[in-house]
Enzyme design. Structure first.
Site, PDB file in Angstrom:
ATOM      1  N   ASP A  24      43.176  56.411  -2.396  1.00 48.95           N
ATOM      2  CA  ASP A  24      44.030  55.360  -1.850  1.00 48.95           C
ATOM      3  C   ASP A  24      45.373  55.451  -2.606  1.00 48.95           C
ATOM      4  OD1 ASP A  24      44.788  52.731  -0.800  1.00 48.95           O
ATOM      5  OD2 ASP A  24      44.360  52.015  -2.826  1.00 48.95           O
ATOM      6  N   ASP A  26      48.521  52.586  -2.702  1.00 50.09           N
ATOM      7  CA  ASP A  26      49.027  51.357  -3.353  1.00 50.09           C
ATOM      8  C   ASP A  26      47.916  50.678  -4.148  1.00 50.09           C
ATOM      9  OD1 ASP A  26      50.689  51.694  -0.654  1.00 50.09           O
ATOM     10  OD2 ASP A  26      51.920  50.617  -2.109  1.00 50.09           O
ATOM     11  N   ASP A 202      41.435  50.218  -4.251  1.00 49.71           N
ATOM     12  CA  ASP A 202      41.523  48.925  -4.953  1.00 49.71           C
ATOM     13  C   ASP A 202      41.405  47.711  -4.058  1.00 49.71           C
ATOM     14  OD1 ASP A 202      44.117  49.436  -3.744  1.00 49.71           O
ATOM     15  OD2 ASP A 202      44.757  47.637  -4.827  1.00 49.71           O
TER      16      ASP A 202
HETATM   17  O1  LIG Z   1      45.796  51.672   1.561  1.00 49.87           O
HETATM   18  P1  LIG Z   1      46.911  51.551   0.570  1.00 49.87           P
HETATM   19  O2  LIG Z   1      47.531  52.868   0.217  1.00 49.87           O
HETATM   20  O3  LIG Z   1      46.507  50.759  -0.637  1.00 49.87           O
HETATM   21  O4  LIG Z   1      48.038  50.721   1.326  1.00 49.87           O
HETATM   22  C1  LIG Z   1      47.807  49.332   1.599  1.00 49.87           C
HETATM   23  C2  LIG Z   1      49.126  48.667   1.934  1.00 49.87           C
HETATM   24  O5  LIG Z   1      49.998  48.918   0.829  1.00 49.87           O
HETATM   25  C3  LIG Z   1      51.322  48.435   0.925  1.00 49.87           C
HETATM   26  O6  LIG Z   1      51.307  47.040   0.706  1.00 49.87           O
HETATM   27  C4  LIG Z   1      50.828  46.693  -0.583  1.00 49.87           C
HETATM   28  O7  LIG Z   1      51.674  47.305  -1.570  1.00 49.87           O
HETATM   29  C5  LIG Z   1      53.024  46.790  -1.610  1.00 49.87           C
HETATM   30  C6  LIG Z   1      53.800  47.590  -2.634  1.00 49.87           C
HETATM   31  O8  LIG Z   1      53.207  47.546  -3.901  1.00 49.87           O
HETATM   32  C7  LIG Z   1      52.975  45.306  -1.953  1.00 49.87           C
HETATM   33  O9  LIG Z   1      54.314  44.783  -1.982  1.00 49.87           O
HETATM   34  C8  LIG Z   1      52.134  44.563  -0.904  1.00 49.87           C
HETATM   35  O10 LIG Z   1      51.991  43.203  -1.287  1.00 49.87           O
HETATM   36  C9  LIG Z   1      50.748  45.205  -0.803  1.00 49.87           C
HETATM   37  O11 LIG Z   1      50.007  44.611   0.266  1.00 49.87           O
HETATM   38  C10 LIG Z   1      51.979  48.839   2.216  1.00 49.87           C
HETATM   39  O12 LIG Z   1      53.200  48.152   2.368  1.00 49.87           O
HETATM   40  C11 LIG Z   1      51.084  48.611   3.424  1.00 49.87           C
HETATM   41  O13 LIG Z   1      51.675  49.236   4.567  1.00 49.87           O
HETATM   42  C12 LIG Z   1      49.741  49.279   3.174  1.00 49.87           C
HETATM   43  O14 LIG Z   1      48.874  49.082   4.284  1.00 49.87           O
END
Ligand SMILES: O=P(O)(O)OC[C@H]1O[C@H](O[C@H]2O[C@H](CO)[C@@H](O)[C@H](O)[C@H]2O)[C@H](O)[C@@H](O)[C@@H]1O
Length: 261
Positions: A24, A26, A202
């Protein structure tokens, strides 16, 4: 989810294999930021991912909620197989794209409706990903309930859509799209087939990935707090980076041993 993360141990570094590695982004490879566009993966971590991918004959993929185009930008110069938008977009190891889309008219209608709704709520942010929409409220926590209500209303009107809750975000995505399905699809293809799957994530969107990997007798690792189906636990993104480096060194040692007299 019945298991609590706190009862799980730290995963040992990868020592044998061969492995199929799924990461993953983020909250796992990249530290969370107040805005999606502020996120980066440190150069040293990208270098380690490249080396691990080479060690595992290319059996390393990123599996993320982000679109593939963003994953390529974040992970460069790594050119890996990718599952983006929770699996709605998938680029296999041969470079073929597999996309689950929504009708263009529906996308336009949803984008217009969500844009005008979120414009009323300062600090909220709409991310349009083609076939999915992320409604962020990290900088507008007071609007969490309005955002959730809006997303629930939209999904209740369109049976082809489902909700995907996350960290200070709720996403609207096509029915049937999830990270477990993406991992199972990779595992049926070269170079992933026949390897031990490992998935680190996560967030709630990662739980279907953990279940898929558990069903294949693989290694599932949850980062941070929260109940989970994962069998191992790492405390933080920094702990993921350290585990990744340790696994790389261990694999390099193994190769050295194979060739020593
Ligand atoms: O599946 P992932 O790689 O973990 O992506 C999940 C989402 O991540 C992002 O949003 C998240 O991270 C942002 C930056 O740190 C944060 O600001 C936000 O609150 C989190 O939800 C991304 O913007 C999404 O498109 C992803 O789906």
């Amino acid at each position: 989810m019945t298991d609590s993360c706190s009862t799980h141990g730290t995963p040992p570094v990868l020592s044998e294999g061969p492995y199929a590695l799924f990461f993953d982004v983020d909250g796992t490879l990249a530290t969370l930021q107040s805005r999606p566009e502020a996120v980066t993966i440190p150069a040293g971590v990208r270098e380690h991912l490249q080396q691990l991918a080479a060690q595992q004959q290319g059996a390393l993929a990123l599996v993320s909620g982000r679109p593939i185009a963003e994953l390529d930008r974040l992970a460069a110069p790594l050119n890996a197989p990718l599952a983006g938008v929770h699996g709605a977009e998938r680029r296999d190891a041969q470079g073929n794209l597999h996309v689950i889309s929504l009708p263009a008219a529906l996308v336009q209608t949803l984008e217009a409706r969500l844009t005008s709704a979120l414009a009323q709520w300062p600090g909220t942010q709409l991310e349009c990903k083609g076939m999915a929409f992320a409604l962020h409220y990290r900088r507008g926590m007071t609007y969490e309930s309005q955002i959730m209500q809006l997303a629930e209303e939209v999904v209740s009107q369109f049976p082809e859509l489902v909700l995907q809750p996350g960290k200070c975000v709720v996403e609207i995505k096509p029915q049937g799209v999830d990270k477990g399905a993406a991992i199972r699809a990779f595992m049926q293809e070269s170079p992933f087939t026949g390897r031990i799957p490992v998935f680190i994530g996560d967030d709630l969107t990662d739980e279907k990935g953990f279940l898929a990997v558990n069903a294949l007798q693989g290694v599932s690792i949850k980062v941070g707090a929260g109940s989970t189906h994962a069998r191992y636990h790492l405390d933080s993104v920094e702990a993921v980076w350290a585990w990744l480096e340790g696994s790389l060194l261990q694999q390099q040692n193994n190769v050295g041993k194979e060739f020593s007299l």
